[in-house]
Design a protein around this motif. Structure first.
Motif, PDB file in Angstrom:
ATOM      1  N   SER A 322       0.875  -1.169   0.000  1.00 42.02           N
ATOM      2  CA  SER A 322       0.000   0.000   0.000  1.00 42.02           C
ATOM      3  C   SER A 322       0.913   1.220   0.000  1.00 42.02           C
ATOM      4  CB  SER A 322      -0.904  -0.002   1.236  1.00 42.02           C
ATOM      5  OG  SER A 322      -0.110  -0.022   2.386  1.00 42.02           O
ATOM      6  N   PHE A 323       0.429   2.313  -0.565  1.00 43.75           N
ATOM      7  CA  PHE A 323       1.288   3.509  -0.622  1.00 43.75           C
ATOM      8  C   PHE A 323       0.426   4.768  -0.713  1.00 43.75           C
ATOM      9  CE2 PHE A 323       0.956   1.503  -4.815  1.00 43.75           C
ATOM     10  CZ  PHE A 323       0.460   2.529  -5.607  1.00 43.75           C
ATOM     11  N   PRO A 324       0.977   5.895  -0.221  1.00 43.47           N
ATOM     12  CA  PRO A 324       0.225   7.145  -0.295  1.00 43.47           C
ATOM     13  C   PRO A 324       0.212   7.709  -1.715  1.00 43.47           C
ATOM     14  CG  PRO A 324       2.204   7.394   1.082  1.00 43.47           C
ATOM     15  CD  PRO A 324       2.261   6.036   0.476  1.00 43.47           C
ATOM     16  N   ALA A 325      -0.917   8.305  -2.081  1.00 44.63           N
ATOM     17  CA  ALA A 325      -1.020   8.947  -3.397  1.00 44.63           C
ATOM     18  C   ALA A 325      -1.621  10.330  -3.235  1.00 44.63           C
ATOM     19  CB  ALA A 325      -1.890   8.110  -4.321  1.00 44.63           C
ATOM     20  N   VAL A 326      -1.087  11.265  -3.999  1.00 47.32           N
ATOM     21  CA  VAL A 326      -1.559  12.650  -3.964  1.00 47.32           C
ATOM     22  C   VAL A 326      -2.283  12.957  -5.265  1.00 47.32           C
ATOM     23  CG1 VAL A 326      -0.751  15.050  -4.162  1.00 47.32           C
ATOM     24  CG2 VAL A 326       0.210  13.547  -2.412  1.00 47.32           C
ATOM     25  N   PHE A 327      -3.418  13.639  -5.133  1.00 51.62           N
ATOM     26  CA  PHE A 327      -4.112  14.126  -6.327  1.00 51.62           C
ATOM     27  C   PHE A 327      -4.305  15.629  -6.190  1.00 51.62           C
ATOM     28  CE2 PHE A 327      -8.024  15.502  -8.408  1.00 51.62           C
ATOM     29  CZ  PHE A 327      -7.762  15.107  -9.707  1.00 51.62           C
ATOM     30  N   VAL A 328      -3.902  16.374  -7.212  1.00 55.84           N
ATOM     31  CA  VAL A 328      -4.159  17.816  -7.249  1.00 55.84           C
ATOM     32  C   VAL A 328      -5.010  18.103  -8.482  1.00 55.84           C
ATOM     33  CG1 VAL A 328      -3.131  20.118  -7.544  1.00 55.84           C
ATOM     34  CG2 VAL A 328      -1.998  18.423  -6.079  1.00 55.84           C
ATOM     35  N   GLY A 329      -6.144  18.754  -8.281  1.00 59.57           N
ATOM     36  CA  GLY A 329      -7.029  19.109  -9.401  1.00 59.57           C
ATOM     37  C   GLY A 329      -7.015  20.611  -9.598  1.00 59.57           C
ATOM     38  N   LEU A 330      -6.586  21.031 -10.780  1.00 56.33           N
ATOM     39  CA  LEU A 330      -6.302  22.443 -11.045  1.00 56.33           C
ATOM     40  C   LEU A 330      -7.065  22.873 -12.282  1.00 56.33           C
ATOM     41  CD1 LEU A 330      -3.988  24.329  -9.895  1.00 56.33           C
ATOM     42  CD2 LEU A 330      -2.583  23.488 -11.765  1.00 56.33           C
ATOM     43  N   THR A 392      -3.192  29.256  -2.459  1.00 52.78           N
ATOM     44  CA  THR A 392      -2.723  30.178  -3.511  1.00 52.78           C
ATOM     45  C   THR A 392      -3.383  29.903  -4.858  1.00 52.78           C
ATOM     46  OG1 THR A 392      -0.618  30.143  -2.372  1.00 52.78           O
ATOM     47  CG2 THR A 392      -0.627  31.170  -4.533  1.00 52.78           C
ATOM     48  N   LEU A 393      -3.542  28.609  -5.200  1.00 54.62           N
ATOM     49  CA  LEU A 393      -4.044  28.297  -6.546  1.00 54.62           C
ATOM     50  C   LEU A 393      -5.537  27.966  -6.574  1.00 54.62           C
ATOM     51  CD1 LEU A 393      -1.143  26.065  -7.976  1.00 54.62           C
ATOM     52  CD2 LEU A 393      -1.344  28.546  -7.961  1.00 54.62           C
ATOM     53  N   GLY A 394      -6.144  27.780  -5.425  1.00 55.21           N
ATOM     54  CA  GLY A 394      -7.570  27.424  -5.394  1.00 55.21           C
ATOM     55  C   GLY A 394      -7.842  26.045  -5.979  1.00 55.21           C
ATOM     56  N   ALA A 395      -6.870  25.160  -5.852  1.00 50.70           N
ATOM     57  CA  ALA A 395      -7.018  23.808  -6.423  1.00 50.70           C
ATOM     58  C   ALA A 395      -7.533  22.835  -5.368  1.00 50.70           C
ATOM     59  CB  ALA A 395      -5.664  23.331  -6.936  1.00 50.70           C
ATOM     60  N   THR A 396      -7.954  21.649  -5.820  1.00 49.23           N
ATOM     61  CA  THR A 396      -8.315  20.606  -4.864  1.00 49.23           C
ATOM     62  C   THR A 396      -7.087  19.745  -4.588  1.00 49.23           C
ATOM     63  OG1 THR A 396      -9.008  19.176  -6.663  1.00 49.23           O
ATOM     64  CG2 THR A 396     -10.731  20.459  -5.581  1.00 49.23           C
ATOM     65  N   PHE A 397      -7.040  19.177  -3.390  1.00 42.03           N
ATOM     66  CA  PHE A 397      -5.896  18.354  -2.980  1.00 42.03           C
ATOM     67  C   PHE A 397      -6.415  17.166  -2.202  1.00 42.03           C
ATOM     68  CE2 PHE A 397      -2.942  16.927   0.217  1.00 42.03           C
ATOM     69  CZ  PHE A 397      -1.701  16.934  -0.400  1.00 42.03           C
ATOM     70  N   SER A 398      -5.880  15.986  -2.486  1.00 44.48           N
ATOM     71  CA  SER A 398      -6.177  14.849  -1.609  1.00 44.48           C
ATOM     72  C   SER A 398      -4.924  14.015  -1.431  1.00 44.48           C
ATOM     73  CB  SER A 398      -7.305  13.981  -2.189  1.00 44.48           C
ATOM     74  OG  SER A 398      -6.832  13.272  -3.316  1.00 44.48           O
ATOM     75  N   LEU A 399      -4.810  13.431  -0.254  1.00 42.52           N
ATOM     76  CA  LEU A 399      -3.724  12.481   0.022  1.00 42.52           C
ATOM     77  C   LEU A 399      -4.389  11.248   0.605  1.00 42.52           C
ATOM     78  CD1 LEU A 399      -0.728  11.673   0.386  1.00 42.52           C
ATOM     79  CD2 LEU A 399      -0.765  12.878   2.555  1.00 42.52           C
ATOM     80  N   THR A 400      -4.281  10.129  -0.105  1.00 47.19           N
ATOM     81  CA  THR A 400      -4.991   8.926   0.337  1.00 47.19           C
ATOM     82  C   THR A 400      -4.055   7.729   0.306  1.00 47.19           C
ATOM     83  OG1 THR A 400      -5.695   8.668  -1.955  1.00 47.19           O
ATOM     84  CG2 THR A 400      -7.310   9.600  -0.428  1.00 47.19           C
ATOM     85  N   LEU A 401      -4.391   6.737   1.121  1.00 49.13           N
ATOM     86  CA  LEU A 401      -3.602   5.506   1.113  1.00 49.13           C
ATOM     87  C   LEU A 401      -4.205   4.561   0.078  1.00 49.13           C
ATOM     88  CD1 LEU A 401      -1.230   4.067   2.566  1.00 49.13           C
ATOM     89  CD2 LEU A 401      -2.974   2.893   3.929  1.00 49.13           C
ATOM     90  N   GLN A 402      -3.396   4.129  -0.872  1.00 53.44           N
ATOM     91  CA  GLN A 402      -3.866   3.201  -1.906  1.00 53.44           C
ATOM     92  C   GLN A 402      -3.461   1.786  -1.504  1.00 53.44           C
ATOM     93  OE1 GLN A 402      -5.766   4.404  -4.534  1.00 53.44           O
ATOM     94  NE2 GLN A 402      -5.610   6.205  -3.215  1.00 53.44           N
ATOM     95  N   PRO A 403      -4.418   0.870  -1.379  1.00 48.89           N
ATOM     96  CA  PRO A 403      -4.074  -0.466  -0.876  1.00 48.89           C
ATOM     97  C   PRO A 403      -3.281  -1.327  -1.853  1.00 48.89           C
ATOM     98  CG  PRO A 403      -6.431  -0.283  -1.290  1.00 48.89           C
ATOM     99  CD  PRO A 403      -5.856   1.073  -1.509  1.00 48.89           C
ATOM    100  N   SER A 404      -3.259  -0.959  -3.147  1.00 46.26           N
ATOM    101  CA  SER A 404      -2.501  -1.767  -4.115  1.00 46.26           C
ATOM    102  C   SER A 404      -2.298  -0.947  -5.385  1.00 46.26           C
ATOM    103  CB  SER A 404      -3.275  -3.042  -4.478  1.00 46.26           C
ATOM    104  OG  SER A 404      -4.444  -2.688  -5.196  1.00 46.26           O
ATOM    105  N   PHE A 405      -1.427  -1.447  -6.260  1.00 47.05           N
ATOM    106  CA  PHE A 405      -1.197  -0.743  -7.521  1.00 47.05           C
ATOM    107  C   PHE A 405      -2.474  -0.723  -8.362  1.00 47.05           C
ATOM    108  CE2 PHE A 405       0.170  -0.156 -11.891  1.00 47.05           C
ATOM    109  CZ  PHE A 405       1.004   0.942 -11.764  1.00 47.05           C
ATOM    110  N   LEU A 406      -3.223  -1.838  -8.346  1.00 46.00           N
ATOM    111  CA  LEU A 406      -4.460  -1.878  -9.140  1.00 46.00           C
ATOM    112  C   LEU A 406      -5.453  -0.823  -8.657  1.00 46.00           C
ATOM    113  CD1 LEU A 406      -6.156  -3.325 -11.378  1.00 46.00           C
ATOM    114  CD2 LEU A 406      -7.171  -4.670  -9.538  1.00 46.00           C
ATOM    115  N   THR A 407      -5.567  -0.685  -7.335  1.00 48.12           N
ATOM    116  CA  THR A 407      -6.500   0.320  -6.810  1.00 48.12           C
ATOM    117  C   THR A 407      -6.039   1.715  -7.220  1.00 48.12           C
ATOM    118  OG1 THR A 407      -6.484  -1.083  -4.868  1.00 48.12           O
ATOM    119  CG2 THR A 407      -7.804   0.907  -4.733  1.00 48.12           C
ATOM    120  N   PHE A 408      -4.749   1.957  -7.082  1.00 45.98           N
ATOM    121  CA  PHE A 408      -4.190   3.248  -7.505  1.00 45.98           C
ATOM    122  C   PHE A 408      -4.528   3.501  -8.972  1.00 45.98           C
ATOM    123  CE2 PHE A 408      -0.431   5.144  -9.675  1.00 45.98           C
ATOM    124  CZ  PHE A 408      -0.528   6.434  -9.173  1.00 45.98           C
ATOM    125  N   PHE A 409      -4.298   2.486  -9.810  1.00 44.11           N
ATOM    126  CA  PHE A 409      -4.552   2.635 -11.240  1.00 44.11           C
ATOM    127  C   PHE A 409      -6.032   2.936 -11.486  1.00 44.11           C
ATOM    128  CE2 PHE A 409      -5.575   1.403 -15.479  1.00 44.11           C
ATOM    129  CZ  PHE A 409      -4.485   1.811 -16.225  1.00 44.11           C
TER     130      PHE A 409
END
Ligand code: FAD
Length: 583
Positions: A322-330, A392-409
């Protein structure tokens, strides 16, 4: 995204009834070169050597056209045309059809404008397929062998040696430089090599027992998506690219193979343990670090379709993680884009050093992953990014734990793929760490990347350099991969009705625009699989100092030069008749 096995029934029946025609043993009059001189007897012999698996290759859009050039097999068929229109831009469907290529300019002969294309913006647009439009074979190989075993490939090489007919190797047809297509060629279609198995303690051929590691062995036709599903089911990790339908050990592996986790785990070539290959000199060889090591080196970065035909390969399997993943929506304006780029360029070296990698776009944000950090470490490290993008940018941000590469994908990449089913070009540059080291260099990089990617319909910064990974040697990719953080790509496209003059202008503007990044990265290069069709100084750019050794190996295993492809190792070059369709 649709997998081949779940393709609608009408597509499958179309493949059976039309694409899988038993080869017509009459060569149509317009075929050129050595193929026109092949006798009926020679075709029959080949067909019998490959157990009846020699077929005519039919352009994907053929059923929509009432009129065809002499060389085209198949029939006009309204029901099948509707099915083609419905799946025209679907990579899963295209990957399973021999007469289909993802970047459809490679279905066409660009130099003569012979093609059989639909309007990708509206596949029902009759202007593309009603008279006076005619369906031509273009660069789609005339015939293909549906490869099921090494003897099929050996028989095809023997046929090529005797008749002079060109061989091309086609898997899913994702290649950006037309290396899996070719007018008047015989294609070896690898798609149906679908076996896959897991060995907890795999010992590569010729190596000692102490080298045993978990490995997954797969046939050449297995796709990345199948691999992700397999890994999930077996509680292991097999990192791969951002598109399910790319073949896992076809061109992807042999050209390098990057993924969101490449910074930490290296490229696909770094995890290859063994490969079984039919070489053009007629042998079926097992290559590993301990046996036929020169061939193993060559197929780990030297490019597909060059050193032989890879039937299967074994890749090192990593533990489930499992690994952390960051998503930024701009949603970037020009000002925001500049601030965003300044921030990421300023932080990229630090992020690479702690294990982050993934994908960034200058206008829409980022998808990042780090298999080395736990959630609290990731939160700490990404706190400044979160603060910056949200306030500063008014973007969305999330940091989530992904349980596997498939889930991340599935969470981040499944629906964000690069488009297919259209004439689509890419150009790229690897950006070494040195370009991030001083504030002067950073400012130069920000301005240049923004300028180069400004008009790109799909500006993408792949953060896939293998900077953190400890290179163990033995691969033939350009060594600059090991010092790079980014692989910057730009793209352009056209449609069925673009003129030759317009296409030439697109090619040339495209190549010169990337020169801006080439100029600030002297000594760097690019990724063989995602390069400009007219990449300047291509051998240095793709392979650096590895090139001379690759040429020696090519000549050893392919002494009659049966395999040649665009800008491949020891290619005969653009003036060869094989490349007469290129612009
Ligand atoms: C939509 C899209 C997304 C992509 N995403 C990524 C990504 O995330 N990461 C990445 O690294 N790359 C990516 N790529 C690039 C991809 O890795 C290359 O296009 C790759 O060459 C595709 O290999 P293929 O075998 O599937 O395709 P093909 O076009 O069938 O083959 C590509 C080349 O490999 C040769 N070849 C194929 N199979 C064999 C074989 N069994 N033996 C010998 N030669 C063979 C062919 O002759 C040709 O030269 C992407 C491309 C596209 C179009």
């Amino acid at each position: 995204m649709q997998s081949v096995s779940s393709a609608p029934f009408y597509i499958l029946s179309y493949m059976r009834s039309t694409v899988f025609l038993i080869v017509l043993l009459v060569v149509p009059t317009c075929m050129g070169g050595p193929i026109a001189a092949v006798s009926e007897e020679q075709w029959k012999l080949l067909n019998s050597s490959v157990h009846g698996r020699l077929h005519a290759a039919v352009p994907f859009a053929r059923p929509c056209f009432a009129q065809t050039a002499d060389t085209v097999f198949g029939e006009a068929d309204q029901e099948q045309c509707v099915a083609v229109q419905a799946t025209y831009t679907d990579p899963g469907t295209r990957a399973g059809i021999m007469g289909s290529f993802m970047n459809t300019e490679w279905e066409t002969c660009q130099a003569t404008s012979q093609q059989c294309l639909l309007d990708f913006l509206d596949p029902r647009d009759t202007n593309a397929f009603n008279a006076p439009q005619i369906c031509a074979q273009g660069s789609i190989p005339s015939y293909f062998v549906d490869v099921r075993d090494p003897a099929d490939v050996q028989a095809s090489f023997a046929f090529s040696r005797k008749t002079g007919v060109r061989i091309v190797v086609k898997n899913t047809g994702h290649d950006y430089a037309g290396r899996s297509s070719g007018a008047n060629a015989l294609a070896l279609w690898m798609h149906n090599l679908q076996e896959i198995s897991y060995t907890p303690a795999f010992i590569p051929a010729g190596c000692s027992k102490s080298s045993a590691v978990p490995g997954v062995t797969m046939g050449a036709g297995v796709s990345q998506g199948q691999l992700y599903d397999f890994a999930e089911a077996h509680n292991i990790t097999l990192p791969g690219g951002a598109e399910r339908s790319v073949a896992a050990v076809g061109g992807y592996l042999q050209g390098g193979g990057h993924s969101a986790l490449a910074n930490v785990f290296g490229l696909a070539v770094d995890r290859a343990l063994e490969a079984k290959i039919v070489t053009p000199d007629g042998r079926y060889l097992t290559a590993s670090a301990c046996q036929n090591a020169d061939l193993f080196f060559a197929i780990r970065g030297g490019g597909g379709g060059t050193f032989g035909v890879l039937m299967e390969a074994t890749m090192r399997a990593l533990p489930q993680m499992s690994f952390p993943a960051v998503f930024v929506g701009l949603n970037a304006t020009e000002k925001i884009e500049k601030e965003w780029m300044e921030f990421i360029v300023a932080h990229s070296l630090q992020w690479a050093e702690t294990g982050w990698g993934g994908y960034i776009t200058p206008k829409t944000g980022m998808i990042f992953a780090n298999p080395l950090l736990n959630m609290s470490q990731a939160e700490q490290e990404m706190a400044s990014l979160k603060q910056f993008v949200t306030t500063t940018l008014g973007a969305t941000f999330s940091l989530t734990l992904q349980p596997s590469f498939l889930t991340f994908f599935n969470n981040f990449l499944l629906t964000t793929g690069v488009p297919v089913g259209l004439p689509f070009l890419t150009t790229s540059r690897l950006i070494p760490a040195d370009n991030f080291r001083s504030s002067k260099k950073q400012a130069e990089l920000v301005d240049t990347v923004i300028e180069v990617l400004d008009d790109s319909p799909l500006p993408l910064i792949f953060v896939v350099g293998t900077y953190h990974f400890k290179d163990r040697g033995g691969t033939s990719v350009n060594p600059i991969w090991r010092k790079s953080l980014w692989h910057v790509t730009s793209s352009t496209f056209w449609n069925f009705n673009t003129t030759t003059t317009e296409k030439k202008a697109l090619y040339s503007n495209f190549t010169s625009q990337m020169n801006l990044l080439r100029e600030i990265t002297p000594g760097s290069g690019t990724y063989f699989n995602e390069a400009d069709v007219h990449e300047p100084d291509s051998t240095a750019s793709f392979w650096g100092d590895n090139y001379d050794r690759l040429v020696e190996i090519k000549r050893k295993y392919d002494p009659d030069h049966l395999l040649d492809c665009w800008q491949c190792v020891d290619s005969k070059g653009p003036d060869s008749e094989h490349f007469s369709c290129y612009l």
